[in-house]
Design an enzyme around this catalytic site. Structure first.
Site, PDB file in Angstrom:
ATOM      1  N   LYS A  76      65.664 -18.222   1.102  1.00  0.00           N
ATOM      2  CA  LYS A  76      66.268 -17.884   2.388  1.00  0.00           C
ATOM      3  C   LYS A  76      65.268 -17.063   3.177  1.00  0.00           C
ATOM      4  CE  LYS A  76      70.264 -18.600   4.385  1.00  0.00           C
ATOM      5  NZ  LYS A  76      71.145 -19.762   4.174  1.00  0.00           N
TER       6      LYS A  76
HETATM    7  P1  NAD Z   1      75.538 -20.410  14.609  1.00  0.00           P
HETATM    8  O1  NAD Z   1      74.615 -19.349  15.039  1.00  0.00           O
HETATM    9  O2  NAD Z   1      75.343 -21.802  15.099  1.00  0.00           O
HETATM   10  O3  NAD Z   1      77.057 -19.994  14.960  1.00  0.00           O
HETATM   11  C1  NAD Z   1      77.622 -18.796  14.578  1.00  0.00           C
HETATM   12  C2  NAD Z   1      78.940 -18.628  15.311  1.00  0.00           C
HETATM   13  O4  NAD Z   1      79.605 -17.447  14.848  1.00  0.00           O
HETATM   14  C3  NAD Z   1      78.791 -18.476  16.815  1.00  0.00           C
HETATM   15  O5  NAD Z   1      79.881 -19.127  17.464  1.00  0.00           O
HETATM   16  C4  NAD Z   1      78.919 -16.949  16.999  1.00  0.00           C
HETATM   17  O6  NAD Z   1      79.335 -16.576  18.315  1.00  0.00           O
HETATM   18  C5  NAD Z   1      79.991 -16.676  15.957  1.00  0.00           C
HETATM   19  N1  NAD Z   1      80.083 -15.257  15.602  1.00  0.00           N
HETATM   20  C6  NAD Z   1      79.105 -14.364  15.396  1.00  0.00           C
HETATM   21  N2  NAD Z   1      79.624 -13.155  15.117  1.00  0.00           N
HETATM   22  C7  NAD Z   1      80.976 -13.299  15.135  1.00  0.00           C
HETATM   23  C8  NAD Z   1      82.062 -12.424  14.926  1.00  0.00           C
HETATM   24  N3  NAD Z   1      81.866 -11.142  14.646  1.00  0.00           N
HETATM   25  N4  NAD Z   1      83.311 -12.932  15.016  1.00  0.00           N
HETATM   26  C9  NAD Z   1      83.527 -14.211  15.311  1.00  0.00           C
HETATM   27  N5  NAD Z   1      82.531 -15.102  15.519  1.00  0.00           N
HETATM   28  C10 NAD Z   1      81.265 -14.643  15.425  1.00  0.00           C
HETATM   29  O7  NAD Z   1      75.510 -20.358  13.005  1.00  0.00           O
HETATM   30  P2  NAD Z   1      75.909 -21.510  11.989  1.00  0.00           P
HETATM   31  O8  NAD Z   1      74.687 -22.291  11.682  1.00  0.00           O
HETATM   32  O9  NAD Z   1      77.133 -22.195  12.464  1.00  0.00           O
HETATM   33  O10 NAD Z   1      76.218 -20.643  10.690  1.00  0.00           O
HETATM   34  C11 NAD Z   1      77.480 -20.020  10.505  1.00  0.00           C
HETATM   35  C12 NAD Z   1      77.629 -19.652   9.040  1.00  0.00           C
HETATM   36  O11 NAD Z   1      77.529 -20.841   8.236  1.00  0.00           O
HETATM   37  C13 NAD Z   1      76.591 -18.691   8.484  1.00  0.00           C
HETATM   38  O12 NAD Z   1      77.190 -17.866   7.523  1.00  0.00           O
HETATM   39  C14 NAD Z   1      75.582 -19.609   7.817  1.00  0.00           C
HETATM   40  O13 NAD Z   1      74.881 -18.954   6.796  1.00  0.00           O
HETATM   41  C15 NAD Z   1      76.516 -20.669   7.266  1.00  0.00           C
HETATM   42  N6  NAD Z   1      75.878 -21.970   7.002  1.00  0.00           N
HETATM   43  C16 NAD Z   1      75.233 -22.645   7.981  1.00  0.00           C
HETATM   44  C17 NAD Z   1      74.675 -23.892   7.686  1.00  0.00           C
HETATM   45  C18 NAD Z   1      74.014 -24.732   8.742  1.00  0.00           C
HETATM   46  O14 NAD Z   1      73.647 -25.883   8.427  1.00  0.00           O
HETATM   47  N7  NAD Z   1      73.843 -24.269   9.961  1.00  0.00           N
HETATM   48  C19 NAD Z   1      74.751 -24.407   6.381  1.00  0.00           C
HETATM   49  C20 NAD Z   1      75.432 -23.681   5.412  1.00  0.00           C
HETATM   50  C21 NAD Z   1      76.002 -22.466   5.737  1.00  0.00           C
END
Ligand code: NAD
Length: 418
Positions: free
Chosen positions: A108
């Site tokens: 990571k």
């Molecule tokens: P992203 O940056 O695209 O989206 C994150 C979202 O969360 C945004 O809408 C943001 O406004 C919202 N957010 C942030 N703080 C917040 C809060 N306090 N309350 C409510 N909403 C809040 O990120 P992502 O890629 O969608 O990742 C989200 C989660 O999924 C993370 O934990 C990441 O590790 C996990 N994840 C992502 C992927 C991927 O392929 N992108 C894969 C596995 C896991």
């Protein structure tokens, strides 16, 4: 050495790992080895800001374990990023790769920055400098980054370009989650969210915990949250509330997900959408629903709000959204938790397809990617659910045990170097 990684996230990840290893009766030496990452790189990235000043951002790349293959894991841009959190996420990537039966080890990366405060040019300069700093340890056969919280395909394109310029030729396979035109995979963008939706559908069907119609609440409407909502909506499952960092909206009759995605794309915020009632981010988590899907940050379900959740199950779209204490409370309250390393593995699985396509320079159709993703998600869900049932243990423990035992079996075969 553990104190180097001292953080709540690292302690949580280690605790979950120890719980699973104990049941697996793993060799103590192996447990000690797996508790620490193999390699950790700390970097500082000076960036010229648009106003001419220079700011320095701290960043990390943590490589947890490469027993099964090259390291693989996302890069996160968020102000709370620290070494312990990145190490925790790297460890869980190792178990996720093992569980999904992919030839990768866990890693990571992260930079402590709020990307919303940077201009497009500042973001590009930061990304290129961070890439230059971690360049010696990444590469298509060494360590392959991907998007995570706060990063996106454009950022992957800059990483790919910076790495390629240093090599003197184009190397698409150094990252996954890049735009399709420069070697990304069709279907990667939506893969994590679609995977969360497939697992939700399977869990509802298998455990029969739902009302009619099924109601889902999603925290976070970025990559994972929005595509989860989109796929659930396609399946005829109602998404009744969503939010982002600014606030949320709720409509007990279901939200028009595609319109909402358009609003967020055009205006930037969930609550710019005119329909539905406003809800605060605290209220959203405790709304009455069948499925709660945290798809934003870690540790949002904790001992304070776990007693107040009003859902039948939690499907973890985000990484580490439930603390160990909250996990125990939810179990006592008979709220089922579908763990992150199972529920959000779709992005990793299609990242693997993207890497394979890049190496072969042969690209698949979107349908082929979706079909193969669905098949693998469903198979993995069945393996975890069957194992949990057979051993009479929670799904999280079952998923971790399957992931850990695959890595430890491989480790035993490979032996200890030198
Ligand atoms: P992203 O940056 O695209 O989206 C994150 C979202 O969360 C945004 O809408 C943001 O406004 C919202 N957010 C942030 N703080 C917040 C809060 N306090 N309350 C409510 N909403 C809040 O990120 P992502 O890629 O969608 O990742 C989200 C989660 O999924 C993370 O934990 C990441 O590790 C996990 N994840 C992502 C992927 C991927 O392929 N992108 C894969 C596995 C896991």
């Amino acid at each position: 050495m553990y104190e180097l990684f001292n953080s709540v996230a690292f302690r949580e990840a280690t605790l979950q790992f120890e719980r699973a290893s104990r049941l697996l009766t793993e060799d103590d030496g192996l447990v000690e080895r797996f508790k620490l990452p193999q390699r950790t790189l700390v970097v500082s990235c000076p960036v010229r800001m648009d106003d001419g000043t220079v700011k320095v951002f701290g960043g990390y790349r943590v490589q947890h374990n490469q027993t099964l293959g090259p390291y693989k894991g996302g890069i996160r841009y968020h102000p709370d990023v620290d070494m312990g959190e990145v190490a925790a996420l790297a460890m869980n990537m190792t178990w996720k790769c093992g569980l999904a039966e992919l030839p990768f080890g866990g890693a990571k990366g992260g930079v402590a920055v709020d990307p919303r405060t940077l201009s497009h040019d500042e973001l590009e300069r930061l990304t290129r400098r961070y890439t230059a700093e971690i360049l010696p340890i990444i590469g298509p056969t060494k360590d392959i980054p991907a998007p995570d919280l706060g990063t996106n395909p454009q950022i992957m394109a800059w990483i790919m370009d910076t790495y390629s310029m240093a090599q003197g030729y184009t190397v698409p396979t150094v990252v996954t989650g890049k735009p399709v035109i420069i070697g990304g995979s069709l279907g990667r963008e939506e893969a994590t969210g679609y995977g969360v939706a497939y697992v939700t559908e399977d869990a509802l069907r298998r455990f029969k915990r739902y009302s009619d119609p099924v109601k889902v609440v999603i925290q976070g409407f970025g990559n994972v949250g929005s595509y989860t909502a989109h796929k659930l909506n396609d399946m005829g499952i109602k998404v009744v509330a969503v939010n982002d960092v600014y606030g949320g909206i709720y409509n007990p009759n279901g939200l028009p997900v595609d319109e909402l995605m358009r609003t967020v794309r055009e205006k930037g915020k969930v609550d710019d959408y005119a329909g539905g009632d406003k809800v605060t981010n605290d209220e959203l988590l405790t709304l009455e629903c069948d499925v709660l899907i945290p798809a934003a940050l870690g540790r949002v379900i904790n001992k304070d709000n776990a007693p107040r959740l009003r859902c039948g199950m939690v499907v973890e779209g985000a990484n580490g959204p439930t603390t160990a204490e909250a996990d125990d409370i939810l179990r006592e309250r008979n709220i089922l938790v579908i763990p992150d390393i199972l529920a959000n593995a779709g992005g990793l699985i299609v990242s693997y397809f993207e890497w394979v396509q890049g190496l072969q320079e042969y690209y698949w159709s979107r349908e082929a990617v979706h079909d193969e993703l669905k098949k693998r998600m469903k198979n993995t869900f069945i393996r975890v659910a069957d194992y949990a049932e057979k051993e009479n243990i929670p799904m999280r423990l079952a998923a971790l045990m399957l992931g850990i035992s695959r890595v430890s079996q491989a480790k035993k075969l490979r032996g200890l170097y030198p």
